[in-house]
Write a protein that holds these residues in place. Sequence first.
Motif, PDB file in Angstrom:
ATOM      1  N   ALA A 137      43.319 -72.911 -19.777  1.00 40.51           N
ATOM      2  CA  ALA A 137      43.196 -71.824 -20.759  1.00 40.51           C
ATOM      3  C   ALA A 137      43.455 -70.461 -20.134  1.00 40.51           C
ATOM      4  CB  ALA A 137      41.806 -71.861 -21.402  1.00 40.51           C
ATOM      5  N   GLU A 138      44.124 -70.422 -18.985  1.00 38.80           N
ATOM      6  CA  GLU A 138      44.374 -69.136 -18.326  1.00 38.80           C
ATOM      7  C   GLU A 138      45.149 -68.180 -19.233  1.00 38.80           C
ATOM      8  OE1 GLU A 138      44.046 -72.154 -14.944  1.00 38.80           O
ATOM      9  OE2 GLU A 138      44.997 -72.060 -16.928  1.00 38.80           O
ATOM     10  N   GLU A 139      46.199 -68.701 -19.876  1.00 36.70           N
ATOM     11  CA  GLU A 139      47.014 -67.820 -20.726  1.00 36.70           C
ATOM     12  C   GLU A 139      46.235 -67.365 -21.961  1.00 36.70           C
ATOM     13  OE1 GLU A 139      50.697 -69.636 -21.677  1.00 36.70           O
ATOM     14  OE2 GLU A 139      51.395 -69.749 -19.589  1.00 36.70           O
ATOM     15  N   PHE A 140      45.399 -68.241 -22.496  1.00 35.31           N
ATOM     16  CA  PHE A 140      44.568 -67.856 -23.643  1.00 35.31           C
ATOM     17  C   PHE A 140      43.625 -66.724 -23.256  1.00 35.31           C
ATOM     18  CE2 PHE A 140      40.463 -68.198 -25.796  1.00 35.31           C
ATOM     19  CZ  PHE A 140      40.855 -68.028 -27.125  1.00 35.31           C
ATOM     20  N   GLU A 141      42.981 -66.844 -22.075  1.00 39.42           N
ATOM     21  CA  GLU A 141      42.065 -65.797 -21.627  1.00 39.42           C
ATOM     22  C   GLU A 141      42.823 -64.513 -21.306  1.00 39.42           C
ATOM     23  OE1 GLU A 141      38.902 -65.590 -21.685  1.00 39.42           O
ATOM     24  OE2 GLU A 141      38.594 -67.613 -22.417  1.00 39.42           O
ATOM     25  N   ASP A 142      44.038 -64.648 -20.751  1.00 40.63           N
ATOM     26  CA  ASP A 142      44.864 -63.460 -20.502  1.00 40.63           C
ATOM     27  C   ASP A 142      45.144 -62.719 -21.808  1.00 40.63           C
ATOM     28  OD1 ASP A 142      44.916 -64.131 -17.864  1.00 40.63           O
ATOM     29  OD2 ASP A 142      46.953 -64.970 -17.896  1.00 40.63           O
ATOM     30  N   ASP A 143      45.513 -63.478 -22.829  1.00 39.14           N
ATOM     31  CA  ASP A 143      45.826 -62.861 -24.122  1.00 39.14           C
ATOM     32  C   ASP A 143      44.583 -62.239 -24.762  1.00 39.14           C
ATOM     33  OD1 ASP A 143      48.417 -63.693 -23.806  1.00 39.14           O
ATOM     34  OD2 ASP A 143      48.218 -65.477 -25.051  1.00 39.14           O
ATOM     35  N   ARG A 144      43.435 -62.921 -24.639  1.00 38.23           N
ATOM     36  CA  ARG A 144      42.208 -62.395 -25.228  1.00 38.23           C
ATOM     37  C   ARG A 144      41.794 -61.085 -24.551  1.00 38.23           C
ATOM     38  NH1 ARG A 144      36.217 -64.151 -25.408  1.00 38.23           N
ATOM     39  NH2 ARG A 144      36.562 -65.182 -23.412  1.00 38.23           N
ATOM     40  N   PHE A 145      41.879 -61.064 -23.224  1.00 38.93           N
ATOM     41  CA  PHE A 145      41.538 -59.852 -22.481  1.00 38.93           C
ATOM     42  C   PHE A 145      42.525 -58.727 -22.791  1.00 38.93           C
ATOM     43  CE2 PHE A 145      41.653 -57.147 -18.694  1.00 38.93           C
ATOM     44  CZ  PHE A 145      40.302 -56.858 -18.537  1.00 38.93           C
ATOM     45  N   LEU A 146      43.815 -59.086 -22.879  1.00 33.90           N
ATOM     46  CA  LEU A 146      44.839 -58.088 -23.161  1.00 33.90           C
ATOM     47  C   LEU A 146      44.643 -57.477 -24.551  1.00 33.90           C
ATOM     48  CD1 LEU A 146      47.405 -56.673 -22.199  1.00 33.90           C
ATOM     49  CD2 LEU A 146      48.729 -58.565 -23.166  1.00 33.90           C
ATOM     50  N   ALA A 147      44.258 -58.288 -25.516  1.00 29.49           N
ATOM     51  CA  ALA A 147      44.027 -57.773 -26.874  1.00 29.49           C
ATOM     52  C   ALA A 147      42.882 -56.772 -26.878  1.00 29.49           C
ATOM     53  CB  ALA A 147      43.728 -58.921 -27.825  1.00 29.49           C
ATOM     54  N   ASP A 148      41.782 -57.087 -26.184  1.00 30.08           N
ATOM     55  CA  ASP A 148      40.665 -56.140 -26.095  1.00 30.08           C
ATOM     56  C   ASP A 148      41.080 -54.883 -25.353  1.00 30.08           C
ATOM     57  OD1 ASP A 148      38.966 -57.780 -27.483  1.00 30.08           O
ATOM     58  OD2 ASP A 148      38.109 -58.721 -25.700  1.00 30.08           O
TER      59      ASP A 148
ATOM     60  N   ASP B  35      19.464 -63.446 -26.835  1.00 21.97           N
ATOM     61  CA  ASP B  35      20.293 -64.487 -27.448  1.00 21.97           C
ATOM     62  C   ASP B  35      21.588 -63.930 -28.006  1.00 21.97           C
ATOM     63  OD1 ASP B  35      18.502 -66.475 -26.855  1.00 21.97           O
ATOM     64  OD2 ASP B  35      17.489 -66.413 -28.801  1.00 21.97           O
ATOM     65  N   HIS B  36      21.567 -62.667 -28.423  1.00 19.24           N
ATOM     66  CA  HIS B  36      22.745 -62.069 -29.062  1.00 19.24           C
ATOM     67  C   HIS B  36      23.414 -60.997 -28.197  1.00 19.24           C
ATOM     68  CE1 HIS B  36      21.652 -64.135 -32.755  1.00 19.24           C
ATOM     69  NE2 HIS B  36      20.420 -63.663 -32.638  1.00 19.24           N
ATOM     70  N   ALA B  37      22.801 -60.667 -27.074  1.00 21.10           N
ATOM     71  CA  ALA B  37      23.362 -59.624 -26.212  1.00 21.10           C
ATOM     72  C   ALA B  37      24.526 -60.169 -25.399  1.00 21.10           C
ATOM     73  CB  ALA B  37      22.283 -59.088 -25.279  1.00 21.10           C
ATOM     74  N   LYS B  38      25.400 -59.264 -24.987  1.00 19.79           N
ATOM     75  CA  LYS B  38      26.556 -59.625 -24.165  1.00 19.79           C
ATOM     76  C   LYS B  38      26.328 -59.098 -22.754  1.00 19.79           C
ATOM     77  CE  LYS B  38      29.893 -59.828 -27.953  1.00 19.79           C
ATOM     78  NZ  LYS B  38      30.051 -61.293 -27.848  1.00 19.79           N
ATOM     79  N   THR B  39      26.390 -60.000 -21.797  1.00 19.34           N
ATOM     80  CA  THR B  39      26.103 -59.642 -20.411  1.00 19.34           C
ATOM     81  C   THR B  39      27.021 -58.533 -19.915  1.00 19.34           C
ATOM     82  OG1 THR B  39      25.390 -61.911 -19.990  1.00 19.34           O
ATOM     83  CG2 THR B  39      25.904 -60.549 -18.081  1.00 19.34           C
ATOM     84  N   GLY B  40      28.300 -58.628 -20.223  1.00 19.00           N
ATOM     85  CA  GLY B  40      29.245 -57.612 -19.757  1.00 19.00           C
ATOM     86  C   GLY B  40      28.909 -56.227 -20.264  1.00 19.00           C
ATOM     87  N   ASP B  41      28.444 -56.132 -21.520  1.00 15.15           N
ATOM     88  CA  ASP B  41      28.075 -54.836 -22.075  1.00 15.15           C
ATOM     89  C   ASP B  41      26.839 -54.280 -21.372  1.00 15.15           C
ATOM     90  OD1 ASP B  41      28.520 -52.761 -24.076  1.00 15.15           O
ATOM     91  OD2 ASP B  41      26.630 -53.424 -24.953  1.00 15.15           O
ATOM     92  N   PHE B  42      25.888 -55.143 -21.041  1.00 15.13           N
ATOM     93  CA  PHE B  42      24.725 -54.716 -20.259  1.00 15.13           C
ATOM     94  C   PHE B  42      25.172 -54.154 -18.913  1.00 15.13           C
ATOM     95  CE2 PHE B  42      21.264 -57.498 -22.336  1.00 15.13           C
ATOM     96  CZ  PHE B  42      20.809 -56.409 -23.069  1.00 15.13           C
ATOM     97  N   LEU B  43      26.090 -54.847 -18.255  1.00 11.11           N
ATOM     98  CA  LEU B  43      26.565 -54.408 -16.941  1.00 11.11           C
ATOM     99  C   LEU B  43      27.270 -53.059 -17.045  1.00 11.11           C
ATOM    100  CD1 LEU B  43      27.938 -57.774 -15.480  1.00 11.11           C
ATOM    101  CD2 LEU B  43      25.771 -56.636 -14.980  1.00 11.11           C
TER     102      LEU B  43
ATOM    103  N   GLU C  73      32.345 -63.049 -19.516  1.00 18.32           N
ATOM    104  CA  GLU C  73      32.282 -64.391 -20.083  1.00 18.32           C
ATOM    105  C   GLU C  73      33.363 -65.288 -19.491  1.00 18.32           C
ATOM    106  OE1 GLU C  73      31.679 -66.062 -24.552  1.00 18.32           O
ATOM    107  OE2 GLU C  73      33.473 -64.837 -24.244  1.00 18.32           O
ATOM    108  N   SER C  74      34.561 -64.736 -19.350  1.00 19.85           N
ATOM    109  CA  SER C  74      35.678 -65.526 -18.831  1.00 19.85           C
ATOM    110  C   SER C  74      35.470 -65.897 -17.367  1.00 19.85           C
ATOM    111  CB  SER C  74      36.981 -64.738 -18.998  1.00 19.85           C
ATOM    112  OG  SER C  74      38.070 -65.453 -18.458  1.00 19.85           O
TER     113      SER C  74
END
Length: 612
Positions: A246-257, A141-149, A233-234
């Motif tokens: 929300a493409e630009e929002f996801e771009d910004d979120r990914f860029l920040a990480d 429930d709290h795990a992140k799929t991307g981190d598992f991968l 997730e995206s």
Amino acid sequence: MIGIRRKTIHRNLRLYSVIGVLVHFRPFLQKIWPTLLVAGLGMIAQAALHVLRPWPIKVVVDVLVGDTSASFIDLIPSLRNRTADEILLFASAAILLIAVLGGIATFVQRYFAARGGQLLAFRVRKDLYRHIHRLTMSHHDHAKTGDFLLRLTADMNLLRNLLVPSGLALLSQILVVAAIAILMFQIDVPLALAAVAVVPFLSFTTLQFAGRIRLAVRKQRQREGKLAATAAESVASVRLVKVQRAEEFEDDRFLADQRRSFRQGLRATKLQAALERRIEILTAIGTCLVLWIGSRRALEGRISIGDLVLAISYLVMLYKPIQRFSRLSSRLAKGIVAAERIAEIFELEGENLHEPGSIQPEIKGQIRFESVHFQYDAGTEVLHGIDLEIRAGETVALVGHSGSGKTTMARLIPRLYEPSQGRITLDGIPLARIELAHLRDQIAFVLQETLILGISVQDNIAYGRDQFDQAELERAARRAGIHDRILRLPDEYRTVLEENGVGLSGGERQRIALARAFLRASPIVILDEPDTYLDPLARDAFWDAARDLVRDRTALMIVHRLSGIDFADRILVIEDGRVIDSGTRDELLDRCDRFREMYAMEEGGMSHDVSA
């Protein structure tokens, strides 16, 4: 599996060194010991030949200056009283022979090290993937799929390179350094002392920076795990991204990480560069000491010119592993941190599908909740003292507003979660006594969102079954009303579907889920809001097939639309984690205000749809 099972990720797990990683993953390494043994023998041979490489040069130098008193010619009786040309010929042949044998040893070491690394990664990844599927739902429930991968792929590759190729290379360098130190003391003690004088400073500097580099790399890997989770997730939500623009929002979120990961990576690189600079300075100081002292002793006749050349060659070989380690410190730190991240998953508590002492009773389907309380992760209590009995073969519908606890009750039956208090029995047997794998085999699910995998239609219907009869599978598809649609596919039942069932309608996906349930032929059926995304025609067709599915089985139906439960034997009204009333539809309409309210709202909505 290795380690102690825990319920949550043990973030403070630290392995600290390559040796610590080797010890922690020893059970996996023991399974590939024949391959590692051959690689180790190749490593020892390679190290020995590496140490021998400068000796023919020493012989040549001594012969050229006419000084053979300090050479190892006396150790080879056949070379005594030989001419200078014969000795030079022998030295040349020795150089060639050492090169050929060294090449063979290097090939053996590298090939079997790579083979061992692949075998290790195969075994660890297999067990890790298996363990991830057996983690409790509370963790997922709290795990992140991307981190598992990331842990299954990139971290696994780093662990493989650390444990076998890099581990063997490190052991090889340790053997070389030890052998060289011994030989240098045999050549000349003062010269050897000058060579090793800077080693304590080199070791201290390396250890001082290694911890800081490992800390920086650990933070970087955490950032990369977050980055992978954001990307996964995206991509999984790409339809939502597009319809919401929300493409630009996801771009910004990914860029920040990505920027956070980039900055942390630069910090690790900066520390490594600082370490390399200090190592270079210290090794230069050591080289100057050896050159000065060695030259003085050669001029005084205490050592031969060949001994000096040999000592300088060994000095380079002595310092080179330390310099290489400083350059590889970031890579080694990444490997250690990757090992920690993989070990963290193994440390998590997993389900035991075949727990010793559990039983496999024949199931009829009577379900009883006895004062059952439940809360998610020590949070707000969701269920409050549920007392309920469902008779074998009875069809029971659960109704209530969203968040009232209906789905939670259904999830407790296959033990996806455990009650906080109270217990649930099946045919009078506590669920905890029944083997978990056997328990889940007795339950067929039709969920709100049916998962369609990128495999063939027949494999989707038979998902979770090792063997199945084709005629039985097709019969299940007919009963679910999906057989004719399957026959129109290019390869019929062998047609490979797109991931997530792209190309199938919502009704067709739910009918595949029904076919799964028919094929499973389990005594208990749970339908969790299966008609949520269906249009009225598809909904009616679905419930016609579902009526056939639940016949002579214990069925638990979670519904929002009351029109689909006319064949239920009993309806339970759930409110704030409690059963507030129970009865048939007519009985509840007579006495239950909450049920009348829901019924009136649905009737009003249907009238509005018809008039529209």
